[in-house]
Design an enzyme around this catalytic site. Structure first.
Site, PDB file in Angstrom:
ATOM      1  CG  ASP A  43      -1.753   0.880   0.894  1.00 15.87           C
ATOM      2  OD1 ASP A  43      -1.872   2.154   0.496  1.00 15.87           O
ATOM      3  OD2 ASP A  43      -3.382   0.464   1.068  1.00 15.87           O
ATOM      4  CB  SER A  84      -6.747   2.847   0.452  1.00 14.19           C
ATOM      5  OG  SER A  84      -5.428   3.228   0.332  1.00 14.19           O
ATOM      6  CB  THR A 152      -6.091  -2.873   1.031  1.00 15.30           C
ATOM      7  OG1 THR A 152      -5.674  -1.440   0.995  1.00 15.30           O
ATOM      8  CG2 THR A 152      -5.814  -4.370   0.759  1.00 15.30           C
ATOM      9  CG  HIS A 281      -0.408   8.738   4.827  1.00 11.83           C
ATOM     10  ND1 HIS A 281      -0.885  10.305   4.252  1.00 11.83           N
ATOM     11  CD2 HIS A 281      -1.136   7.841   4.406  1.00 11.83           C
ATOM     12  CE1 HIS A 281      -2.531   9.622   2.996  1.00 11.83           C
ATOM     13  NE2 HIS A 281      -1.968   7.909   3.494  1.00 11.83           N
ATOM     14  CG  ASP A 319      -3.276   0.914  -2.699  1.00 11.13           C
ATOM     15  OD1 ASP A 319      -1.915   1.411  -2.570  1.00 11.13           O
ATOM     16  OD2 ASP A 319      -3.502   1.273  -1.827  1.00 11.13           O
ATOM     17  CG  HIS A 320      -2.835   5.063  -3.502  1.00  2.73           C
ATOM     18  ND1 HIS A 320      -1.857   5.516  -2.865  1.00  2.73           N
ATOM     19  CD2 HIS A 320      -3.840   4.424  -3.048  1.00  2.73           C
ATOM     20  CE1 HIS A 320      -2.851   5.400  -0.724  1.00  2.73           C
ATOM     21  NE2 HIS A 320      -3.263   4.440  -1.617  1.00  2.73           N
ATOM     22  CG  HIS A 419      -3.399   8.277  -1.190  1.00  3.15           C
ATOM     23  ND1 HIS A 419      -4.272   7.598  -1.197  1.00  3.15           N
ATOM     24  CD2 HIS A 419      -2.529   7.672   0.496  1.00  3.15           C
ATOM     25  CE1 HIS A 419      -4.549   6.796   0.034  1.00  3.15           C
ATOM     26  NE2 HIS A 419      -3.303   7.757   0.927  1.00  3.15           N
TER      27      HIS A 419
END
Length: 540
Positions: A43, A84, A152, A281, A319-320, A419
């Site tokens: 993630d 997410s 997730t 983050h 996912d990103h 993100h």
């Protein structure tokens, strides 16, 4: 003439052999069918973080490097940068969705190239690849380093337009019949933490799971159904982890494969390295490196199994992106090509713990800041302003304060605490060399898994999510929403002398007082209640 005729059969035989070789490539007759898929999601892992982790370990290849084959676009149904929940929903269901939505359709799909959501389909639950695998008779598993109801894992095993609604999500997960669940989040299972006051740990045990809470118990378990909770909430970063109290992501992945691979019909396993995202983050490069390397160890476990098994596809894809991490920052603008590798790596190597781990070493009044930062984070030249910032950091947020400090010293750049919307790297191993390539959509991952496992997500959705009121009333039944206990609502369906009760978020039914276990859940999306097709037949 006779010699010519005798040569014809020989020529024909040669031609037939050549034809068979061209039409049926060598090994095609014995090419294994794909029975298993292991999907690993790091993630929030950006390419900059992957590169940094590789240099940190000396520049030798990561396990996932040999699998790189393409790029994935990560935008959601209505935003260029994905949360997410919709990002995982795209991988799980083949549909882009909205921020906070897990395995349900969005209200709006207005990004370029997307088809609008048909009126009435907003927030409709859609089947996941895990659910399709389960209906096909395969074993299923979830592994994560966050709490299991987090976005997730939730997107593969529940349906809710609110990712923060852990009560509903976790109840759905418990009643979904997943064979192996390993991660964190035990406190969310306890009756005292839940609005419905249901003791889900008790339920898990009653459902036949071996409920384990230590690495030792996990390794010793011989059960075909394991539910492992190794922390009240999320697990520690790998650099901070106590191996006696928490298993590594690789250990959990290995155990899940060991259990699931015993199913002759195959298995689907989703593994998430959850806290790469959390470190990004916080702009904490130590946390990023810690958990990318831990994730890569899990990839190696999966890849080693797949190469030996020869019937397993392994997919690794984030996912990103997150944080906009770069090797080099504004201060290296004029001398970037003169700086040795040690400029970026040595400050990180001096850290023994992540920012989160450092916080746990500070005493109550934070009077030991200099000692802790020197010993565990490798920073010996704190300024007075930095000491003040550490002292004033809110509980649970120290990594947001010290991450930028070590980043500055290592010249690791960041653009955001959120993100990011760039394409991400796709890594795939296939025993039959059937891999997506080029630039694809995140929804194509679900379609790829659906194809190689010979499943039909659309048909699975039809089987699992029938609008209850419309369907039952079409059969001459009356439908009532019983919310006498608002935290445990029940759909009550009556026709003649028959009464059917369907508790929301569970795979249970009661027909005329007789309990029945269904192959799917009763799900309420805030507007409409959906039931498995099987529930309709209970009134026949």
């Amino acid at each position: 003439m006779t010699k010519t005729l005798k040569r014809v059969p020989a020529i024909l035989i040669v031609l037939l052999l050549l034809f068979s070789i061209s039409v049926f490539p060598a090994g095609a007759a014995s090419a294994p069918a794909v029975k298993n898929v292991i999907l690993l999601i790091p993630d929030g892992m950006s390419v900059g973080g992957t590169t940094l982790a590789r240099w940190y370990k000396g520049g030798t290849p990561l396990a996932m490097d040999e699998m790189a084959c393409g790029l994935v676009r990560t935008y959601s149904s209505d935003a260029a940068i994905a949360d997410s929940a919709p990002a995982a929903t795209a991988y799980a269901t083949g549909f882009k969705s909205h921020t906070g939505y897990v395995a349900v359709l969005p209200d709006v799909a207005n990004m370029p190239g997307l088809q609008p959501i048909p009126k009435g389909d907003e927030r409709k639950p859609v089947a996941t690849i895990l659910e399709a695998a389960k209906l096909a008779g395969k074993a299923t598993g979830l592994v994560a380093t966050c709490e299991i109801p987090h976005a997730t894992p939730a997107a593969f095993s529940s349906h809710c337009p609110d990712r923060s609604n852990y009560d509903d999500i976790l109840e759905q997960q418990v009643y979904s019949g997943i064979d192996v669940v390993l991660g964190g989040g035990s406190k969310f299972l306890e009756s005292g933490a839940r609005k419905d006051k249901e003791d889900l740990i008790k339920v898990i045990k009653e459902l036949g799971y071996d409920y384990v809470t230590t690495p030792e118990a996990l390794h010793k378990s011989n059960s075909s159904k394991i539910w492992g909770m190794f922390a009240p909430k999320d697990l520690s970063y790998d650099f901070d982890r106590d191996p006696a109290k928490q298993p590594s992501l690789a250990e959990m992945t290995s155990k899940a494969i060991e259990v699931l691979s015993k199913d002759k019909d195959g298995f689907f396993l989703m593994v998430e390295g959850s806290k790469i995202d959390w470190a990004a983050h916080a702009n904490d490069p130590v946390g990023v490196v810690s958990d990318i390397l831990a994730f890569d160890n899990a990839v190696k476990v999966a890849l080693d199994f797949a190469k030996k098994d020869k019937q397993t596809v392994v997919i690794a894809v984030t996912d990103h992106g997150n944080g906009g991490i770069t090797i080099g920052d504004r201060e290296t603008s004029n001398n970037y090509d003169e700086l040795p590798l040690s400029t970026f790596i040595e400050p990180l190597k001096r850290a023994k713990l992540t920012g989160e781990g450092v916080e746990k070493k500070l005493n109550a009044d934070r009077s030991n800041i200099k000692e802790v930062m020197a010993t565990y984070y490798g920073i010996t030249d704190l300024t007075e302003d930095e000491i003040k910032a550490i002292k004033e950091a809110k509980p649970g947020k120290l990594n947001y304060v010290v991450g930028p400090m070590i980043s500055k010293r290592a010249h690791i750049g960041w653009t955001t605490n959120g993100h990011t919307g760039e394409d991400v790297v796709l890594y795939v191993y296939s025993p039959i060399n059937d891999r997506p390539t080029g630039v694809i959509e995140n929804t194509d991952i679900a379609r790829y898994m659906e194809r190689i496992l010979v499943m039909d997500l659309q048909e699975t959705t039809k089987k699992l999510f029938v609008p209850a009121r419309t369907a039952f009333e079409a059969r001459g039944a009356r439908v009532k929403w019983d919310d006498g206990d608002p935290n445990n609502p029940v759909i009550v369906v009556t026709r003649g002398n028959d009464k059917l009760r369907l508790p929301v978020n569970k795979n249970l039914a009661e027909i005329n007082g007789k309990p029945v276990k269904m192959n799917g859940l009763t799900v309420y999306n805030g507007v409409t209640t959906f039931v498995p097709e099987e529930a309709l037949d209970l009134l026949n």
